[in-house]
Design a protein around this motif. Structure first.
Motif, PDB file in Angstrom:
ATOM      1  N   SER A  14       0.956  -1.206   0.044  1.00 39.88           N
ATOM      2  CA  SER A  14      -0.025   0.124  -0.086  1.00 39.88           C
ATOM      3  C   SER A  14       0.725   1.083   0.047  1.00 39.88           C
ATOM      4  CB  SER A  14      -0.968  -0.047   1.115  1.00 39.88           C
ATOM      5  OG  SER A  14      -1.777  -1.067   1.258  1.00 39.88           O
ATOM      6  N   GLU A 207      -3.940   6.874 -14.688  1.00 36.70           N
ATOM      7  CA  GLU A 207      -5.130   6.264 -14.038  1.00 36.70           C
ATOM      8  C   GLU A 207      -4.769   4.977 -13.377  1.00 36.70           C
ATOM      9  OE1 GLU A 207      -9.408   7.583 -15.247  1.00 36.70           O
ATOM     10  OE2 GLU A 207      -8.055   7.131 -17.305  1.00 36.70           O
ATOM     11  N   SER A 208      -4.123   4.251 -13.876  1.00 38.82           N
ATOM     12  CA  SER A 208      -3.591   2.757 -13.803  1.00 38.82           C
ATOM     13  C   SER A 208      -2.707   2.766 -12.426  1.00 38.82           C
ATOM     14  CB  SER A 208      -2.900   1.945 -14.632  1.00 38.82           C
ATOM     15  OG  SER A 208      -1.635   2.643 -14.885  1.00 38.82           O
ATOM     16  N   GLU A 211      -5.246   3.253  -6.842  1.00 34.92           N
ATOM     17  CA  GLU A 211      -5.969   1.972  -6.141  1.00 34.92           C
ATOM     18  C   GLU A 211      -7.593   2.247  -6.528  1.00 34.92           C
ATOM     19  OE1 GLU A 211      -4.803   1.157  -2.366  1.00 34.92           O
ATOM     20  OE2 GLU A 211      -3.013   0.031  -3.212  1.00 34.92           O
ATOM     21  N   LYS A 212      -8.154   1.030  -6.180  1.00 33.03           N
ATOM     22  CA  LYS A 212      -9.517   1.340  -6.445  1.00 33.03           C
ATOM     23  C   LYS A 212     -10.403   2.467  -5.683  1.00 33.03           C
ATOM     24  CE  LYS A 212     -13.861  -1.504  -6.359  1.00 33.03           C
ATOM     25  NZ  LYS A 212     -14.440  -2.546  -5.942  1.00 33.03           N
ATOM     26  N   LYS A 213     -10.030   2.589  -4.713  1.00 37.33           N
ATOM     27  CA  LYS A 213     -10.575   3.631  -3.737  1.00 37.33           C
ATOM     28  C   LYS A 213     -10.223   5.065  -4.310  1.00 37.33           C
ATOM     29  CE  LYS A 213     -11.320   1.195   0.724  1.00 37.33           C
ATOM     30  NZ  LYS A 213     -10.780   1.154   1.953  1.00 37.33           N
ATOM     31  N   GLU A 214      -8.953   5.330  -4.786  1.00 33.34           N
ATOM     32  CA  GLU A 214      -8.434   6.500  -5.306  1.00 33.34           C
ATOM     33  C   GLU A 214      -9.040   6.691  -6.461  1.00 33.34           C
ATOM     34  OE1 GLU A 214      -4.280   5.934  -3.193  1.00 33.34           O
ATOM     35  OE2 GLU A 214      -4.538   5.345  -4.939  1.00 33.34           O
ATOM     36  N   LYS A 215      -9.528   5.765  -7.431  1.00 29.08           N
ATOM     37  CA  LYS A 215     -10.013   5.977  -8.596  1.00 29.08           C
ATOM     38  C   LYS A 215     -11.202   6.356  -8.365  1.00 29.08           C
ATOM     39  CE  LYS A 215      -7.442   2.739 -11.267  1.00 29.08           C
ATOM     40  NZ  LYS A 215      -7.545   1.451 -12.231  1.00 29.08           N
ATOM     41  N   GLU A 216     -12.154   5.884  -7.347  1.00 33.23           N
ATOM     42  CA  GLU A 216     -13.521   6.203  -6.823  1.00 33.23           C
ATOM     43  C   GLU A 216     -13.382   7.810  -6.398  1.00 33.23           C
ATOM     44  OE1 GLU A 216     -14.600   3.372  -4.252  1.00 33.23           O
ATOM     45  OE2 GLU A 216     -15.148   1.682  -5.518  1.00 33.23           O
TER      46      GLU A 216
END
Length: 363
Positions: A14, A207-208, A211-216
């Protein structure tokens, strides 16, 4: 995992992701923009350090710039493609003219040859001698008149042959010029395609790294920015002045665009499975029986401009100072548009992006 390598603990992974995002933004951001790496570096047992909203906002702004650059290049690509189609059609038309001209020239040469042979068979004596030797002067004079007409016709044939030959030469020059333009357009199209792919790849790489939460959270920041702009636009009171009703053609265009909701954005696409922004608007109006330019920039240049307060459903709103984006107004302060790569045809606020102006296809 390759041999000799150990898996990182969840804590380390992380932390590494967070640091990677910050460093990636630093590399891809515009010159002069700096980002601080979290300090001190947390230990493996520490909670992962999240990317701050400030850094995510920088990511959002950078993504906007990358996708904007891709949109500009997409307009260049579409313009080159449209020009190539037009020039190809002109070359075909010129080729047909050349074929017809060559056939006409062949026919004229045959007729001129026949006329020359007839004149040769009439003999080489002067007309005065032929008159003196003729048993029927009247018949001779009639024949002489026909010969004179024949000579005039022959001169006409020669003049037409000359004009036809000149036309053929001009057609050949025009075709050559069109071929050169076609080749230049091909190179421009290839360059635009390369630019599009580079910008989209850079955006996807950026974007890649999230992490998922950061993309959200990034998606939420995008929505917030759009909502803020739309709210400011509505707070200006502009909506109370917009009362225009759609024309019959405009209603058909809106109906077409509405049926495309949810279909993916794809640069250079004109449907039916995917669209770019101007591909959607041009096809929507084509379905209403109104042909319009293919690109947003040409739509801005060529279509009749309308005051924002006079716009009605079906009109096109052009965005950004360089006219790099276009959407269709559908009423009640809303638009339908194909936003960018990674998104689908959607409804959005008309004021959620910087408006350059409004144009009307069926003015």
């Amino acid at each position: 995992m390759g041999p000799g390598k150990r898996a990182l603990s969840p804590g380390k992974r992380s932390v590494l992701v967070a640091l990677t995002v910050v460093c990636a933004v630093t590399v891809l951001a515009a010159p002069g923009t700096a980002f601080a790496v979290p300090s001190p570096t947390p230990s493996p047992s520490s909670s992962p350090t999240p990317v701050s909203n400030k850094d995510l906002e920088a990511v959002r702004e950078k993504l906007d710039k990358l996708y904007h650059a891709a949109a500009v290049a997409t307009d260049e690509y579409n313009a080159a493609e449209e020009a190539a189609e037009q020039r190809s059609a002109e070359i075909v038309a010129l080729a047909k003219k050349i074929v017809k001209g060559q056939e006409r020239l062949t026919e004229l040469k045959k007729r001129a040859g026949a006329a020359a042979a007839a004149q040769y068979r009439s003999g080489g004596l002067p007309d005065e001698a032929k008159l003196m030797l003729s048993d029927d002067p009247g018949a001779f004079l009639d024949g002489a008149g026909r010969v004179l007409q024949g000579e005039r016709a022959t001169k006409g044939l020669l003049a037409e042959m000359t004009r036809t030959q000149e036309d053929l030469e001009q057609y050949a020059k025009d075709a050559s010029a069109q071929w050169q333009k076609l080749e230049a357009g091909r190179k421009a199209k290839a360059a635009a395609q390369k630019k599009i792919e580079q910008q989209i790849k850079a955006a996807e790489q950026l974007e890649s790294r999230l992490e998922k939460k950061e993309k959200e959270r990034l998606a939420e920041l995008e929505k917030e920015a759009a909502y803020k702009a739309q709210t400011a636009w509505l707070d200006s009171g502009i909506l109370k002045d917009i009362k225009g009703k759609a024309s019959e053609e405009g209603r058909k265009a809106v109906e077409y665009a509405t049926k495309q909701l949810g279909k993916p954005y794809e640069w250079g696409a004109e449907g039916p499975k995917s669209y770019d922004c101007s591909g959607l608007t041009s096809q929507a109006w084509a379905s209403a029986g109104q042909g319009i330019p293919r690109t947003s920039q040409e739509q801005w240049k060529q279509l009749k401009r309308i005051a924002i307060e006079d716009m009605r459903p079906g009109d096109l709103i052009i965005y950004n100072g360089d006219a790099s984006h276009v959407a269709m107004y559908i009423g009640d302060g809303a638009i339908i548009h194909a936003p960018r790569p990674g998104r689908t045809v959607t409804v959005a606020g008309a004021g959620s992006m910087p408006i350059l102006g409004v144009v009307r296809p069926d003015a």
